[in-house]
Design an enzyme around this catalytic site. Structure first.
Site: not given
Length: 693
Positions: A541-543, A670
């Protein structure tokens, strides 16, 4: 059970000394300036209870940190911030050689000055007694008899309370547990659980902007100086610090104002900016104060060696009133100069930004090809905005266009959201603000241009020509320069949607691995007590497993850790996959520990931690508080606290929240995306993982 005690003069004097002095530890290593330079690191002791928050009136809570970093940078030093759990442990830790300097809102008093040397005072603070709105009034100091005042041990508030108890022996003092936050203390005062407490004037000024359930009462002490503390043995360090503070004009100056408005600003060494609490101007994200106008304001102040204060106004009209009434010096916003505003007492700088107004419609609306297609359509804008004049001019050509005045408190984001939900038919907005919205949503579209490009300026009070010349010179030097371009790209042109619209794990690796870094994740998952599959879902999800990823806000690496956070974790080079993974998991563990204090359900803790990781624990705490006020569960994330988080993007709620505005759909999306990815990963067998691509 809290301890309640009544002080007698002899006992209070003894406690006063003990609170500050404690037992002296053995000195391990006290480094003077030459040794600090050799190590290339300045170790700064701070109190973990100094919470970050969104200041709506006054200096930012992190201004000491900024000044310390400026001092360190000037001497080519790194800064290492070392948090101490209890305030009264700061001086013993300094004397034990565990840090080089204390920068933690520490009041200068004779008892502490026996132990350490203090710098030139960097600001002044007055403490006030606070009571709940329904509590019995304090008309004068004699009314303190038989009242009860709650304070945290080791703070300057405790010393003030002890001093008051010496004068008014019938005043009782209640000890507040050290783990209670500022907001929790005020909640207890508002509810009547605590009768009275004490707060610094700078914190109180901002708090009263968003809370109406507490009341400022009597002044608790005379104004006191705040400074940085250094070991008495480290004389050269103190000399260098004082030289820095004097040269940078950061020390207190009480000379009377003179001559013109710029002289007044220079004498008080503070420039006051007013702006909105929204995503284009000023907001808090992951514990960092951010915003295009905030960064310009901070840079202007730094360029002129001034402190800065931020005032938050509810709408543009209020911003102009702050300027005209002398409550603020500069208003920062995307203001289009016009004759009405000039006649109303405002002056405008040279342009610092240009924008084209565009029509905004629902994504399912028929295509608008020209102004003739706007017959009988309803366009919603604020009456005080330049958009209102645009539509008024357009109505001379197409009289059938309808215009609706929306509340002045509605910012552009709120109106665009109303178009998406069907509350409004259409609106007009500047192209850069529309681009910002479209990078975060896909339910509206930009339609036709509504005129030529318009210049936008800063606003000040008419007649303040010296200040205006300072602003014009700054804009002339800055506009379209490196700094300006970097922050403009950061907020309006970068792709912020790197992974927000990916609702499934589509880029997983073959060969039986979920990610290229399974082994490293499992190593740190075991160390910090997490499910590795959940962490892999978060990492995606982040990168999207890109170790070189950098967000618009400056977060780096596989887990998108902010540079300042990485410094606090004592992990460098986030682009190194193992370092980036370690920092992300260690930080998630830290925020999870902080969320435990909110007494959320065990099976919900990870979701609260992830929301805090994304938006910052302050916004999550605000959402918990709001959920309880709404009658929803404050210990359950999904369909409860997440609902409150969504409300915090609306002014009627964000204006009453300590951390202010947050784009609530981001942490909500998120957490839901990570849960979805986690469920997918959990359902995969090794053979399915191998064939995903």
């Amino acid at each position: 059970m809290f301890s309640t005690f009544k002080f007698i003069p002899q006992l209070s004097a003894l406690i006063l000394i003990c609170l500050s002095l404690s037992i002296k530890p053995a000195i391990a290593e006290n480094r003077d300036f030459a040794q600090i330079q050799k190590s290339k690191t300045l170790r700064v002791l701070t109190w973990s209870g100094n919470e970050t928050y969104l200041p709506r009136a006054g200096s930012p809570p992190n201004f000491e940190r900024q000044y310390i970093e400026d001092f360190a940078n000037k001497h080519q030093l790194n800064t290492e911030f070392i948090e101490v759990q209890n305030f009264d442990e700061l001086i013993p830790n300094l004397l034990a050689g565990k840090g080089d300097i204390i920068a933690s809102n520490m009041t200068i008093n004779p008892i502490r000055a026996r132990e350490v040397n203090f710098s030139q005072p960097i600001f002044e603070s007055t403490e006030f007694i606070i009571k709940g709105k329904k509590a019995k009034a304090l008309v004068n100091a004699k009314d303190l008899a038989k009242r009860e005042i709650a304070v945290q041990q080791g703070t300057s508030y405790a010393l003030t309370a002890i001093g008051l108890a010496k004068v008014y022996p019938d005043l009782k003092i209640t000890e507040i547990p050290p783990n209670l936050s500022h907001e929790e203390i005020l909640d207890k005062v508002a509810s009547g659980e605590y009768d009275l407490t004490i707060i610094d004037s700078n914190i109180l000024q901002s708090t009263l902007k968003y809370r109406n359930d507490i009341v400022k009462s009597l002044q608790a002490n005379v104004p006191k100086n705040i400074g940085w503390a250094v070991n008495k043995l480290n004389r050269n360090l103190m000399v260098n610090i004082n030289n820095f503070l004097v040269n940078e004009k950061l020390t207190i100056n009480k000379k009377a104002p003179v001559k013109n408005e710029w002289d007044i600003i220079s004498e008080r060494r503070t420039i006051r900016f007013v702006m909105r609490n929204n995503i284009s101007s000023y907001y808090m994200w992951k514990g960092e104060l951010m915003g295009f106008h905030y960064e310009l304001a901070r840079d202007f102040a730094k360029a002129h060696r001034l402190r800065y204060e931020i005032l938050v106004a509810p709408d543009n009209q209020a911003m102009f009133e702050y300027i005209k009434q002398g409550k603020a010096d500069i208003a920062l916003g995307f203001f289009t100069p016009n004759q009405y505003r000039i006649e109303d007492g405002l002056a405008f700088s040279r342009p610092y930004h240009y924008a084209t107004e565009q029509l905004v419609t629902d994504v399912n609306d028929p295509v608008i090809n020209g102004v003739e297609d706007l017959k009988f359509r309803n366009i919603a804008v604020r009456k005080s905005s330049s958009y209102w004049q645009t539509i008024s001019d357009l109505q001379t050509l197409v009289p059938e266009i309808v215009v609706t005045a929306v509340p002045e408190t509605y910012d552009t984001e709120r109106i665009i959201d109303g178009v998406a939900t069907g509350e409004f038919d259409m609106t007009i907005a500047d192209n850069h603000l529309i681009d910002l919205e479209l990078s975060l949503r896909d339910d509206v579209v930009a339609s036709i241009n509504m005129g030529k490009e318009k210049a936008q300026s800063w606003a000040i009070k008419s007649g303040q020509n010296v200040l205006l010349s300072k602003v014009d010179n700054y804009i002339k030097r800055t506009y379209r320069g490196l700094f300006y371009n970097v922050i403009h790209n950061k907020y309006f042109e970068n792709d912020k949607t790197m992974d927000r619209h990916h609702d499934a794990v589509q880029d997983l690796q073959s060969g039986g691995q979920i990610s290229p870094y399974d082994d490293v994740v499992e190593k740190y998952a075991k160390q910090y007590g997490f499910d590795p599959k959940l962490l892999i879902a978060q990492m995606h999800q982040e990168s999207r497993f890109n170790p070189k990823a950098v967000s618009y806000a400056g977060a780096q690496g596989l887990f998108q850790v902010m540079p300042r956070t990485a410094k606090q974790l004592r992990i460098s080079n986030m682009m190194n996959p193992e370092n980036g993974i370690h920092a992300g998991i260690k930080y998630l563990h830290w925020v999870q520990d902080r969320m435990k204090a909110q007494n959320v359900r065990d099976d919900q803790l990870i979701w609260f931690a992830l929301a805090s990781y994304n938006a910052g624990h302050g916004h999550v705490n605000d959402a918990i508080r709001l959920a309880k006020q709404k009658g929803w569960r404050g210990d359950v994330w999904f369909d409860n606290v997440e609902r409150a988080m969504l409300l915090l993007s609306q002014r009627q709620y964000s204006s009453k929240a300590r951390y202010g505005y947050v784009r609530g759909n981001e942490p909500v999306t998120y957490v839901r995306n990570i849960r979805h990815k986690f469920q997918i990963i959990q359902s995969l067998t090794a053979s399915e993982v191998a064939t995903l691509n």
